[in-house]
Structures are given as C-alpha cells and as structure tokens.
Design a protein around this motif. Structure first.
Motif, short mmCIF file in Angstrom:
data_model
loop_
_atom_site.label_atom_id
_atom_site.label_comp_id
_atom_site.label_asym_id
_atom_site.label_seq_id
_atom_site.Cartn_x
_atom_site.Cartn_y
_atom_site.Cartn_z
N GLU A 535 -5.30 -2.93 -8.07
CA GLU A 535 -5.30 -1.56 -7.59
C GLU A 535 -6.21 -1.50 -6.37
OE1 GLU A 535 -5.17 2.21 -10.13
OE2 GLU A 535 -7.27 2.16 -9.44
N PHE A 536 -5.61 -1.22 -5.22
CA PHE A 536 -6.28 -1.27 -3.92
C PHE A 536 -6.53 0.18 -3.50
CE2 PHE A 536 -5.39 -2.63 0.78
CZ PHE A 536 -6.73 -2.45 1.09
N ASP A 537 -7.81 0.58 -3.42
CA ASP A 537 -8.15 1.97 -3.18
C ASP A 537 -8.85 2.14 -1.83
OD1 ASP A 537 -8.20 4.63 -3.69
OD2 ASP A 537 -9.57 4.54 -5.39
N HIS A 538 -8.79 3.38 -1.29
CA HIS A 538 -9.43 3.74 -0.02
C HIS A 538 -8.89 2.89 1.14
CE1 HIS A 538 -12.16 6.24 -2.28
NE2 HIS A 538 -12.60 5.21 -2.96
N VAL A 559 -3.01 1.62 -3.13
CA VAL A 559 -1.85 0.75 -3.16
C VAL A 559 -1.90 0.00 -4.48
CG1 VAL A 559 -0.58 -1.12 -2.05
CG2 VAL A 559 -1.95 0.44 -0.66
N LYS A 560 -0.81 -0.01 -5.19
CA LYS A 560 -0.74 -0.75 -6.45
C LYS A 560 0.12 -1.99 -6.25
CE LYS A 560 -1.61 3.12 -9.58
NZ LYS A 560 -1.15 3.90 -10.76
N LEU A 561 -0.38 -3.12 -6.74
CA LEU A 561 0.31 -4.39 -6.57
C LEU A 561 0.33 -5.14 -7.89
CD1 LEU A 561 -2.16 -4.19 -4.10
CD2 LEU A 561 -0.49 -5.71 -3.06
N SER A 587 4.57 -4.45 -4.36
CA SER A 587 3.50 -3.57 -3.88
C SER A 587 4.07 -2.18 -3.64
CB SER A 587 2.89 -4.12 -2.58
OG SER A 587 3.87 -4.22 -1.56
N GLU A 588 3.23 -1.17 -3.84
CA GLU A 588 3.70 0.21 -3.71
C GLU A 588 2.58 1.11 -3.19
OE1 GLU A 588 5.33 3.77 -6.60
OE2 GLU A 588 5.88 1.69 -7.07
N LEU A 589 2.79 1.71 -2.01
CA LEU A 589 1.84 2.68 -1.48
C LEU A 589 1.95 3.98 -2.28
CD1 LEU A 589 2.41 0.63 0.93
CD2 LEU A 589 1.67 2.50 2.42
N GLN A 590 0.78 4.62 -2.53
CA GLN A 590 0.74 5.76 -3.43
C GLN A 590 0.67 7.11 -2.72
OE1 GLN A 590 0.85 5.16 -7.04
NE2 GLN A 590 1.59 3.32 -5.97
N SER A 591 0.68 7.11 -1.37
CA SER A 591 0.58 8.39 -0.67
C SER A 591 1.28 8.32 0.68
CB SER A 591 -0.89 8.79 -0.48
OG SER A 591 -1.58 7.81 0.26
N ASN A 592 1.55 9.49 1.26
CA ASN A 592 2.12 9.59 2.59
C ASN A 592 1.02 9.65 3.64
OD1 ASN A 592 4.78 9.71 1.60
ND2 ASN A 592 4.65 11.93 1.31
N THR A 608 5.60 7.36 3.38
CA THR A 608 5.14 6.03 2.96
C THR A 608 4.94 5.91 1.45
OG1 THR A 608 2.87 6.72 3.44
CG2 THR A 608 4.03 5.52 5.16
N LYS A 609 4.89 7.03 0.74
CA LYS A 609 4.69 6.96 -0.70
C LYS A 609 5.84 6.21 -1.36
CE LYS A 609 3.73 9.77 -4.79
NZ LYS A 609 3.53 11.14 -5.31
#
Length: 679
Positions: A535-538, A559-561, A587-592, A608-609
């Motif tokens: 879990e990749f934050d900030h 970003v969750k991977l 991988s999946e970006l969690q926000s626009n 981008t979400k």
C-alpha cells in the motif's frame, strides 16, 4: 531496461511497480541515489568485471538500508576483493554501432610483511548512437587495497572509483511521432546566422530554430567519483564493530539551449540599459542562442556503522547508525556557442569551466541558482533468532530515519515552478489566492498581475519509526522453506518537489508491504514462489490546483499493488542447467488528479482512479538454458519478455511488449595449461 544495446545512455530499474527513484541503490553499502531527486544513474555504475555479488530486496527495504528514499526495495552490489595471487585481466570487446571497449585489471597478489592485496583497473568504452548523430563515451578507473587483520575475518579496506561519461541524448518522441517517423533524431548540424549590423538575426526562427535539436546541445556529461573505506573489527569474541566512511563527488548536467533577445528584461536587469549587444554586431536587435544546461554539483559525506552482538549461537543483536550529508549545488550558468552551435565547454559557464554570459551590471545569466543540504541521521536495531533446531528463524527490526533538507533559493520562482534569475527591481505584492506561505513580488518591466515567489531559505524535516519483520520455517529435512515478511518504508519529498512555486506542506511517501511464499531446494530442482502486496500512500505528483491556478507538487493519495513472483531452476546433470521465471503485477491508483477547470469554472479531474501505474507491465517472463559441451565449450541462451505497459496516468496509451534474447559461447583454455583463462 537499458536505453541502448550497451547501456551507456542510461536505463530504468523497476521493482514491483516502483521506479528507480523509489528504490535504494547501494555500492559496498554506500547510497548512490541522487541526494536531490533520488535518481539512479545506471550508466555510471561499477564495471561489471569488478562486481563480486549483487543482492535485491523486493518490496521491503533492509532495516539498516542507508536511505531516505526507498519505498520499493533495495539493490546492493559489492566490489570484488583483490586476489591473493598476482595476475591480470585484459578484455577487449567490439560490436555493432562501432562499439569498442577495453577493460584491464592488475592484481598484485599478497605482498609485504602483512600479505596486503591490491588491484587497479581501468576501462574505456565508446560507440555510436544506434540512430542519429553523436556517440557515447565512458572512462572508468578503480582501485582497492585490502588488509586482513588476523584470522577471524577482521579487515580494513579502501577503494577508489572515478567515472566520466560524455553522451549525446536520443531524441524523445511521442508515440505518434514514432509511428510515422521512427528514425526521427536530433540534427547533425546547427545553422547560425552571421552577425550583421543593422539587421535582425533571430535564432529562434527559420533554419536556426532547428538548432534546439542540435545533437551537441543535447548532451549528458558527468564526472563522478567515490572513496570508500570498510572495516570489520572484533572487540570481543562475540562483539563485532563495522565502520564504513565514504566520500562521493558528482558534477553533471543534461544539456539544453535557450534563445534570448538582446532587449530581454531578464538580461538587462536593473542596469538601466535598453539593450546589450550579445553577438558583437554593433546593434541590439537580435535574439541569440546560448547553451543553457542545468548543472548539479554534489559533495557527499557518509559513514555507515554497526555493532553486532552474538548473544550465543542462535541469537544475534545488531545496532546500526548511518550519517549521510549531501551538499547539493544546482546552477544553470549560460555559455556562448561557436559559429557551428557547439558549446565552449559541456559544463557551460560553471566556475572553472566555460565562459559565462554577462548581462546588465555584470550579472551573469543563469536559469537556476539554489543550494540545498540533505542530512540523514538514521538509527536501526534488529534481532535475529534461531529456534527449534534451526527450523524457525525470526528477524525483527526497527529503522528510525531523521531526515532534514536545508533549502536556499537564490532566484525568483515563477508560477510554473521554474526559477527566474535576474536583477530586475522587485516590489512586494499580495499572495495569490489560496496561498498562505512565502513572500510574493512583481518585477519591474513585467505585468503587475505576474507574481513571483521571492528568494527564500527554508528547512524541512521528516522522521519515522519503520518496523521490519521476517520469519522463515524450514520443516523436516530442510529442503522446504516457508517465509513471510512485513515492512514499512519512507521516501522524503525530493528537492524539486520542495522548490516549487509554493513551499508546500508535502508529506513523505510511505509504504506498507507484506510478502509470503514457499521455497524448495532439492538436489536437481530449486524453486520459489511468493505473493506480495504493498500500500503506497502520499504519492507525490505534479498537479494543477484550480483554486490557485498554479501547478504545484502535491501528494494525491494511495496506490495499491499486489503480485506473484515465481522461479525454478532444474539441473539434472553437471553439464546442463535450466532456469525460468514469471511475474504478475497488479497496481491500482486510488484517486483522481485535478488538472484544470471547465468553462463554468468547476474543477476537472483526470480519471486516474482505478488506473494502473505507468511503465509497469502486468506480465514478465524469462529463462535461460546453459549446456557444457565437450572440449571446453559452454553454450548458453536466455530470453526475457516484458509485457505491454501504459505510458500515461489515464491509461489511454500503451507501449508494446518486447522480448530480448541473448546467447553466449565460452571456451575455457585449461587444455593449454592456461587455468582461469577463457574466450
């Protein structure tokens, strides 16, 4: 992935979706990521003949890794020790694109009363770009002296490395350009107009405009070097001290060119002049082209130390401390060009190198001027234990980095984040709407609505407590191993992030990572499969703020991977070996990301979400077969497949998949009495 067949033009490293700016690269334990932007420069690394071991930590960062940038893993390689026997290596190479390389190494063997060993090595490499004008040249020098202290493994060592690259860039193309004109490349010549009094020479238009792509202005020179000390000392039978100080030097830039009017306000400053004759033709009507590289000069001091306490045969405690200080000077001194468009020196007008361009009042033109000091103080502790007849091994660690950046911006900052260096008179003005930090000004001769952030000094600090836990279980006969790990990582904001139009309250990027798997080690078969998740934050990106109408660096969420890695090696006989690997990455970006406003003034976001990270293939396959033939021959062939990758954050453009295939044939000359000699 290299940018050319031989790697001297650089390349990219990715581990589980994390790019090389987020991976820690160390050389004999010494951190190599740039102190400013954490970049890895693959074309400046140690000659491969001198690498004795390389290790990769996927997903997690070693608990004592000396870095403030690693969120996606670590890569460390180690310099070979000098041989106990005197000898030499002479390795010439030739190949396509006029490739030639020579590597030579001399070992003294054990000499003197204490059996001291030393080696010295040098290499030279040069070849043509695979398309377009220009070439890539590399020189490297290495040496190491090694001294054993007793017979318990203690030693002291000093190693030297110096590397020079003089490279011409490849031209960056869009996918559409590549589809229509794949051989489009930088220009072989630059047509500059002859100076003529009373007429306008504009080097930004006509035939001269193409000089922006002249290959000798698209260069990447670098001078890098290091001095590395290592020591291992037993303070007692069960107490070991290691101390590894180092110094690194970097001077590099990425080339570039700019056209400037002889009546530019930036050029004239507060001199009161109406124009300056830059080309010596007796008028001030012209627009002249200059060499304008952004040069970085770094002096970096560090020490890595640890105290290892072997409590008994099954329990070990280690305490480590890292000090890393990088004095990071970033300038952009302009320099004149000769009649053919070539710069006087590849480092522009930097002090001690090329000629400067002088503006009004003796001011020398530059496009950036800033100094930062990056200081890392890091403490770590880890425990290693063996239990149940060594069937279970446990590693528990805690890393505590304390990172500080001292920032000194000596120029004004534009709304696009770029520096504007001038002596124009400034007048204080109100801050842009929504901005709460910094002093803002307008400049004489500019529109009153154009605002700049005034030069400033700032200090930012980041710290964290980062746990690291690993467990392995080797049941039964010990051929099967189950393993698992959990780790947390941190990457402090980069220099460019912090020198943007505002001084944003950026949070460091962080990761939380899990990995588990199974490994089998048999007589003929070795295999390993692991499942991982991060879990990749900030995550920090450059994005548009519709409230302030500014482009600033900011963190945009998570970003969750997750993925699966698997590999197997099969060796049914001494003369045959087969290896295969496969990786899956999701991988999946969690926000626009907000990028502007619509006609009604409402924020518009990039969708981008749910999208995948750029440059991150979902699938990767590879393998190798090696066979020992009669009469001293060994044959090998290997292949690596990289799946298609998105090249945009919104996933509307893909880079096709590709496969790289290598083959080699080696002949050992033992039959001629030449042991350890081969072609």
């Amino acid at each position: 992935v290299n940018n050319d067949p031989y790697g001297s033009s650089g390349g990219n490293i990715r581990i589980h979706g994390f790019d090389n700016n987020r991976i820690s690269l160390t050389f004999d334990g010494v951190p190599l990521n740039d102190t400013g932007n954490y970049a890895i420069y693959s074309n400046q690394q140690l000659d491969p003949e001198l690498i004795t071991r390389a290790s990769v930590s996927t997903t997690s960062t070693d608990v004592d890794s000396p870095t403030a940038s690693a969120t996606g893993g670590t890569v460390n390689y180690t310099t070979v020790r000098p041989s106990e026997t005197m000898g030499f290596i002479f390795a010439p190479s030739v190949g396509s694109f006029n490739y030639r390389r020579l590597f030579a190494q001399v070992d003294t063997g054990a000499v003197g009363p204490w059996g001291t060993t030393m080696f010295a090595a040098a290499s030279y490499q040069k070849y043509d770009k695979f398309k377009g004008p220009g070439d890539l040249e590399k020189k490297q020098y290495n040496a190491r002296i090694f001294q054993h202290l007793g017979d318990n493994g203690d030693f002291i060592s000093m190693a030297l490395n110096y590397n020079e690259n003089r490279n011409n860039f490849y031209r960056n193309l869009t996918k559409a350009q590549f589809a229509t004109t794949p051989d489009l490349e930088n220009s072989a010549t630059c047509v500059r107009p002859a100076a003529a009094a009373g007429t306008v020479q504009n080097e930004g238009s006509g035939a001269s405009a193409d000089c922006t792509n002249y290959y000798n202005l698209r260069v990447n020179p670098s001078n890098t070097g290091s001095v590395r000390f290592q020591s291992k000392l037993h303070l007692a039978d069960n107490l070991i001290l290691t101390v590894d100080p180092s110094f690194q030097y970097v001077l590099a830039n990425g080339g570039g060119t700019t056209v400037l009017s002889e009546k530019s306000r930036q050029l004239l400053g507060n001199s009161g002049l109406t124009g300056i004759d830059l080309n010596g033709d007796g008028d001030t009507l012209d627009s002249i082209r200059f060499y304008t590289p952004n040069t970085t000069n770094t002096r970096r001091y560090g020490v890595i130390s640890s105290l290892i306490w072997n409590l008994n045969d099954n329990n070990r405690l280690r305490v480590a401390y890292t000090y890393d200080k990088g004095n990071h000077r970033q300038t952009g001194e302009w320099a004149p060009l000769d009649a053919s468009g070539n710069p006087d020196d590849v480092f522009g007008g930097k002090d001690g190198y090329g000629k400067k361009v002088i503006g009004g009042g003796g001011y020398w033109l530059r496009q950036r001027d800033r100094a930062s000091v990056a200081t890392l103080n890091q403490f770590s502790i880890d425990y290693n234990g063996r239990f149940y007849d060594d069937q279970v091994r446990v590693n528990i660690g805690l890393r505590a980095p304390y990172f500080e950046r001292s920032l000194n911006q000596f120029c004004y900052t534009q709304t696009n984040g770029f520096a504007y260096c001038t002596t124009q008179v400034s007048t204080p003005t109100t801050r842009p709407t929504g901005i709460t930090t910094g002093e803002y000004v307008t400049l004489a001769g500019e529109s009153a609505t154009t605002k700049y952030l005034a030069p400033y000094h700032a200090t930012v600090k980041y710290d964290a407590l980062l746990p690291n836990v690993g467990v392995t279980w080797r049941p039964g006969n010990g051929r099967s191993v189950f393993f698992g790990s959990y780790s947390e990582g941190l990457s402090a904001p980069r220099t460019d992030n912090l020198y943007s139009f505002t001084i944003p309250d950026l949070q460091p990027e962080t990761t939380k990572s899990l990995e588990g798997g199974y490994r089998f080690q048999g007589a003929m078969v070795q295999s390993s499969t692991s499942v991982w998740a991060s879990e990749f934050d900030h995550r920090i990106v450059t994005s548009y703020d519709p409230e302030t109408t500014l482009s600033i660096d900011r963190e945009v969420g998570k970003v969750k991977l997750w993925g699966v890695d698997s590999q197997v090696m099969f060796q049914p006989a001494d003369d045959f070996r087969f290896y295969a690997k496969a990786s899956y990455n999701h991988s999946e970006l969690q926000s626009n990301i907000v990028f502007g406003k619509d006609t009604a003034g409402n924020p518009v976001a990039l969708p981008t979400k749910g999208k995948q990270l750029v440059e991150t293939p979902t699938w990767n396959f590879g393998g190798r077969v090696e066979y020992v033939l009669p009469a001293g021959f060994t044959f090998g062939v290997q292949a690596n497949y990289v799946g298609e990758r998105y090249s945009t954050d919104v996933n509307d453009e893909k880079v096709p998949s590709f496969m790289l295939i290598d083959a080699n044939l080696r002949y050992d000359m033992d039959a001629f009495g030449l042991k350890d000699t081969y072609l």
